[in-house]
Design a protein around this motif. Structure first.
Motif, PDB file in Angstrom:
ATOM      1  N   GLU A  66       0.846  -1.191   0.000  1.00 42.65           N
ATOM      2  CA  GLU A  66       0.000   0.000   0.000  1.00 42.65           C
ATOM      3  C   GLU A  66       0.882   1.242   0.000  1.00 42.65           C
ATOM      4  OE1 GLU A  66      -3.208   2.352   2.865  1.00 42.65           O
ATOM      5  OE2 GLU A  66      -2.747   0.240   3.260  1.00 42.65           O
ATOM      6  N   TYR A 158      -6.618  -3.459   4.396  1.00 42.62           N
ATOM      7  CA  TYR A 158      -7.784  -3.476   3.507  1.00 42.62           C
ATOM      8  C   TYR A 158      -8.955  -4.267   4.073  1.00 42.62           C
ATOM      9  CZ  TYR A 158      -5.131  -7.702   2.307  1.00 42.62           C
ATOM     10  OH  TYR A 158      -4.409  -8.864   2.369  1.00 42.62           O
ATOM     11  N   SER A 180      -6.758   0.550  -6.898  1.00 41.65           N
ATOM     12  CA  SER A 180      -6.446  -0.855  -6.655  1.00 41.65           C
ATOM     13  C   SER A 180      -6.229  -1.570  -7.984  1.00 41.65           C
ATOM     14  CB  SER A 180      -7.582  -1.522  -5.879  1.00 41.65           C
ATOM     15  OG  SER A 180      -8.753  -1.598  -6.668  1.00 41.65           O
ATOM     16  N   THR A 185     -11.699  -5.338  -6.184  1.00 43.25           N
ATOM     17  CA  THR A 185     -12.700  -4.285  -5.987  1.00 43.25           C
ATOM     18  C   THR A 185     -12.837  -3.977  -4.506  1.00 43.25           C
ATOM     19  OG1 THR A 185     -14.601  -5.770  -5.781  1.00 43.25           O
ATOM     20  CG2 THR A 185     -13.964  -5.097  -8.003  1.00 43.25           C
ATOM     21  N   PHE A 186     -13.279  -2.753  -4.218  1.00 39.38           N
ATOM     22  CA  PHE A 186     -13.450  -2.298  -2.836  1.00 39.38           C
ATOM     23  C   PHE A 186     -14.883  -1.834  -2.608  1.00 39.38           C
ATOM     24  CE2 PHE A 186      -8.982  -2.645  -2.803  1.00 39.38           C
ATOM     25  CZ  PHE A 186      -8.551  -2.618  -1.475  1.00 39.38           C
ATOM     26  N   TYR A 236     -13.777   1.800   4.396  1.00 38.60           N
ATOM     27  CA  TYR A 236     -13.645   1.008   3.175  1.00 38.60           C
ATOM     28  C   TYR A 236     -13.022  -0.344   3.488  1.00 38.60           C
ATOM     29  CZ  TYR A 236      -8.777   2.764   3.106  1.00 38.60           C
ATOM     30  OH  TYR A 236      -7.470   3.081   3.420  1.00 38.60           O
ATOM     31  N   LYS A 237     -13.243  -1.288   2.573  1.00 37.68           N
ATOM     32  CA  LYS A 237     -12.699  -2.645   2.721  1.00 37.68           C
ATOM     33  C   LYS A 237     -12.584  -3.279   1.347  1.00 37.68           C
ATOM     34  CE  LYS A 237     -17.195  -4.935   3.057  1.00 37.68           C
ATOM     35  NZ  LYS A 237     -18.036  -5.928   3.768  1.00 37.68           N
ATOM     36  N   ILE A 238     -11.711  -4.273   1.232  1.00 36.15           N
ATOM     37  CA  ILE A 238     -11.651  -5.065   0.005  1.00 36.15           C
ATOM     38  C   ILE A 238     -12.938  -5.869  -0.105  1.00 36.15           C
ATOM     39  CG2 ILE A 238     -10.511  -7.065   1.065  1.00 36.15           C
ATOM     40  CD1 ILE A 238      -8.825  -7.249  -1.511  1.00 36.15           C
ATOM     41  N   ASP A 239     -13.439  -6.044  -1.321  1.00 35.33           N
ATOM     42  CA  ASP A 239     -14.725  -6.708  -1.496  1.00 35.33           C
ATOM     43  C   ASP A 239     -14.622  -7.989  -2.327  1.00 35.33           C
ATOM     44  OD1 ASP A 239     -17.516  -6.947  -1.172  1.00 35.33           O
ATOM     45  OD2 ASP A 239     -17.853  -6.056  -3.147  1.00 35.33           O
TER      46      ASP A 239
END
Length: 654
Positions: A66, A158, A180, A185-186, A236-239
């Motif tokens: 990151e 993330y 990213s 996707t986030f 936010y977070k990784i999806d």
């Protein structure tokens, strides 16, 4: 909850390395010759002309890293602002690398003063040994601008990240970008009135998400507000990883399964033997009831197992914790669970957040809401906070309650064991469990009416006893007398104590019986003579009371820690030949009810039976979070105690 716990046990889908791209920060820079404009007539101490944050997740050598970029331009319009921002701390750590760090001052004449390398300093925290870096600005005068830009390369975060956007100063321009790789996707959620983060579909090489704002108003920190939880922020977070069709990477179902696997293993014979030996040390008699066992476990662990904040494999190894009695947060929780399982005490793990910092969101599953562990006992509907040395069963940190949390429950189907996670509300401790009860009997010295003879009886329960009663075994000898004196001297220091007594002064009685202080004393602090009349300072008996002032309209909800009740009974023996002529001053009645339930109230009244005046002054707060629309009602109630505190009774000859 410490970050490393998730690093160890949470499921992370394999990240596929797509085509390499150039990190955004390499093409970004500040203006060489800036021309910053601001309204010089502004009364604001500080204005942010620009705040830009870019978080980019980037593949390098088959690893995801990151890059975090922050670029700010601030106008400092007061000495306080200059003092606050003459040092800017950088998010530097042993596992991060500063890629860019530069700063400058633009003075009121437009002259640019660049900070050289000697002004980017490194220091060390004396307690933790942790190193940090900071910009040390010089030459700042009122009306100057400071500008700084840095980029940090670090391990990616993330699984859930909170990004504060709003602050206690206005911001003219805000830009947040998250970039990213094209397979990751986030998901985002905005809080407290901020617009939603949007995806920029024009970028084909990467996913690009952005939030751009202009003229964001400041939010002042008001008294008794959950300020950090009330500011505008984004989580936010990784999806998804679209390369291998993996979705919902961060989910509470996975958290529950992984925590269960980590904390509820099948123990080897050696471990079982060590647990049994540890239990022998507790000296718990047979047929002891379950709640007494829980209290004994907690008291023993918090008194005999040294708690460390360090991370190491040894400090979380259950066998070593059982033998060496040293543990970090993870090791401590393992110890509690192993003992509760051995005693067959049904419990659930709970993960939640401190509601004064961030409210647990019921719909957006992200690990930044999972900051603190509780253990819930469904049979008793009570909680235990394993990592809080100063808290005890039934009374965990109040801000962890009156909030939502993730409850992780063991399920068994035949020989198969697993866990299910469910988001549920964490009920606060009721006001009836946290009471401050005062009974005071007052007589007048017949030979000198300016002196009172007082029998004072005060009981503290729940959170009011929580800082004293669990630790009474450490308070011995003269220290106990000093404790009683401190309690009574909170009312007046002008007294002569005749007798002191502590009732229920055993540590194990916390949460079972209230801690009681009984004092007989004489004092001349409460009566003043005025000719043939006497002025008795009735309100002083209950001690100083808080008074809330509000010079401008309230903006934020009021946030209290816990529900509570005060019961006060004052019995006054009126001296022979005298009467009290202003009894109606005692009557105060302010309350607020909703749907037939009284949420907060102050009621004082009296009964006169012959020469004995009985005064009751009870106060209740059965709601922690007070909406802005109810603030004035709440303020009226809480100020009623201050009004009672001012009551002076007039004694006149009959």
């Amino acid at each position: 909850m410490k970050k490393y716990i998730f690093t160890l046990i949470l499921f992370v889908t394999t990240l596929v390395n797509f085509a390499q791209t150039i990190p955004f920060y390499k093409s970004y820079d500040w203006e060489e010759n800036p021309a910053h404009n601001v309204d010089k007539s502004s009364n604001e101490n500080l204005i942010a002309l620009k705040e830009k944050i870019v978080t980019e997740f980037h593949f390098e050598e088959q690893a995801l890293v990151e890059y975090f970029l922050e670029h700010k331009i601030l106008w400092l319009n007061s000495d306080d602002a200059i003092e606050e921002f003459n040092k800017i701390y950088l998010p530097f750590s042993s596992d991060s690398e500063l890629q860019i760090n530069k700063a400058r001052v633009i003075d009121t004449d437009g002259k640019i003063i660049n900070l050289d390398e000697s002004k980017i300093l490194t220091a060390q925290d004396e307690e933790t040994g942790r190193q940090y870096k900071y910009f040390a600005f010089e030459g700042i005068t009122k009306g100057s601008f400071i500008e700084y830009l840095y980029v940090v390369k670090k391990d990616p975060a993330y699984m859930g990240k909170k990004l504060n956007i709003q602050d206690d100063y206005p911001k003219n321009k805000i830009e947040f970008d998250l970039l990213s790789p094209s397979n990751l996707t986030f998901a985002f959620k905005s809080f407290n009135g901020l617009p939603e983060v949007k995806q920029d579909t024009l970028n084909k090489d990467k996913f690009h998400y952005k939030l751009y704002l202009k003229d964001l108003k400041k939010l002042d920190n008001e008294y008794l507000s959950a300020y950090n939880a009330a500011k505008g922020y984004v989580v936010y977070k990784i999806d998804k990883n679209i390369a291998n069709n993996t979705s919902d990477i961060v989910s509470y179902s996975k958290v529950s399964q992984n925590l269960y696997s980590f904390y509820y293993p099948e123990y080897e014979n050696k471990t079982t033997g060590l647990i049994s030996k540890f239990i022998e040390e507790l000296e718990i008699p047979e047929n002891t009831d379950e709640e007494t066992i829980i209290r004994r476990l907690e008291s023993y662990i918090k008194s005999n197992v040294y708690s460390s904040e360090a991370y190491s494999d040894e400090l979380q190894d259950l066998d070593l914790v059982l033998t060496k009695k040293v543990a970090n947060e993870t090791g401590t929780l393992k110890l509690y669970i192993s003992l509760l399982r051995t005693f067959n005490i049904k419990h659930e793990l709970v993960l939640t957040s401190s509601r004064d910092q961030i409210k647990f969101d019921k719909t957006f599953e992200a690990n930044n809401f999972l900051t603190d562990f509780l253990i819930y006992f469904p049979k008793h509907k009570k909680y235990l906070e394993p990592s809080a040395q100063e808290k005890r069963y039934g009374f965990p940190t109040p801000f962890l309650m009156d909030n939502y949390g993730l409850f992780i429950k063991e399920v068994k189907i035949g020989d198969y064991k697993s866990a299910v996670g469910k988001v549920k509300y964490i009920e606060p401790v009721q006001a009836s469990e946290t009471e401050d009860t005062m009974v005071v009997d007052i007589a007048f010295n017949p030979d000198d009416l300016t002196e009172n003879i007082i029998h004072f009886d005060r009981s503290l329960g729940g959170y009011y006893a929580g800082n004293i009663q669990p630790f009474m075994h450490f308070i011995i000898g003269d220290d106990r007398d000093e404790l009683v004196d401190n309690i009574i001297e909170s009312i007046t220091s002008e007294l002569t104590i005749e007798k002191r007594e502590i009732v229920n002064g055993e540590s194990e009685l916390f949460g079972v019986k209230p801690l009681q202080f009984i004092v007989d004393f004489t004092s001349e602090a409460f009566v003043e003579k005025a000719g043939r009349k006497y002025l008795f300072k009735l309100g002083d008996i209950i001690g100083p009371q808080m008074q809330m002032y509000q010079e401008k309209e309230r903006v934020l909800p009021l946030e209290q820690e816990f529900h509570r009740s005060y019961y006060r009974t004052i019995n006054i023996k009126i001296p022979d030949g005298y009467k009290i002529t202003n009894l109606d001053d005692i009557n105060i009645d302010n309350s607020y009810s909703e749907d037939g339930e009284e949420l907060f109230s102050f009621k004082s009244f009296y009964e006169l039976n012959g020469d004995v005046l009985k005064i009751t002054a009870d106060e209740h707060y059965r709601e922690n979070i007070i909406k802005v629309a109810l603030y004035e009602e709440y303020r009226t109630v809480i100020n009623s105690a201050a009004d009672f505190n001012k009551i002076v009774l007039l004694l006149e000859p009959k």
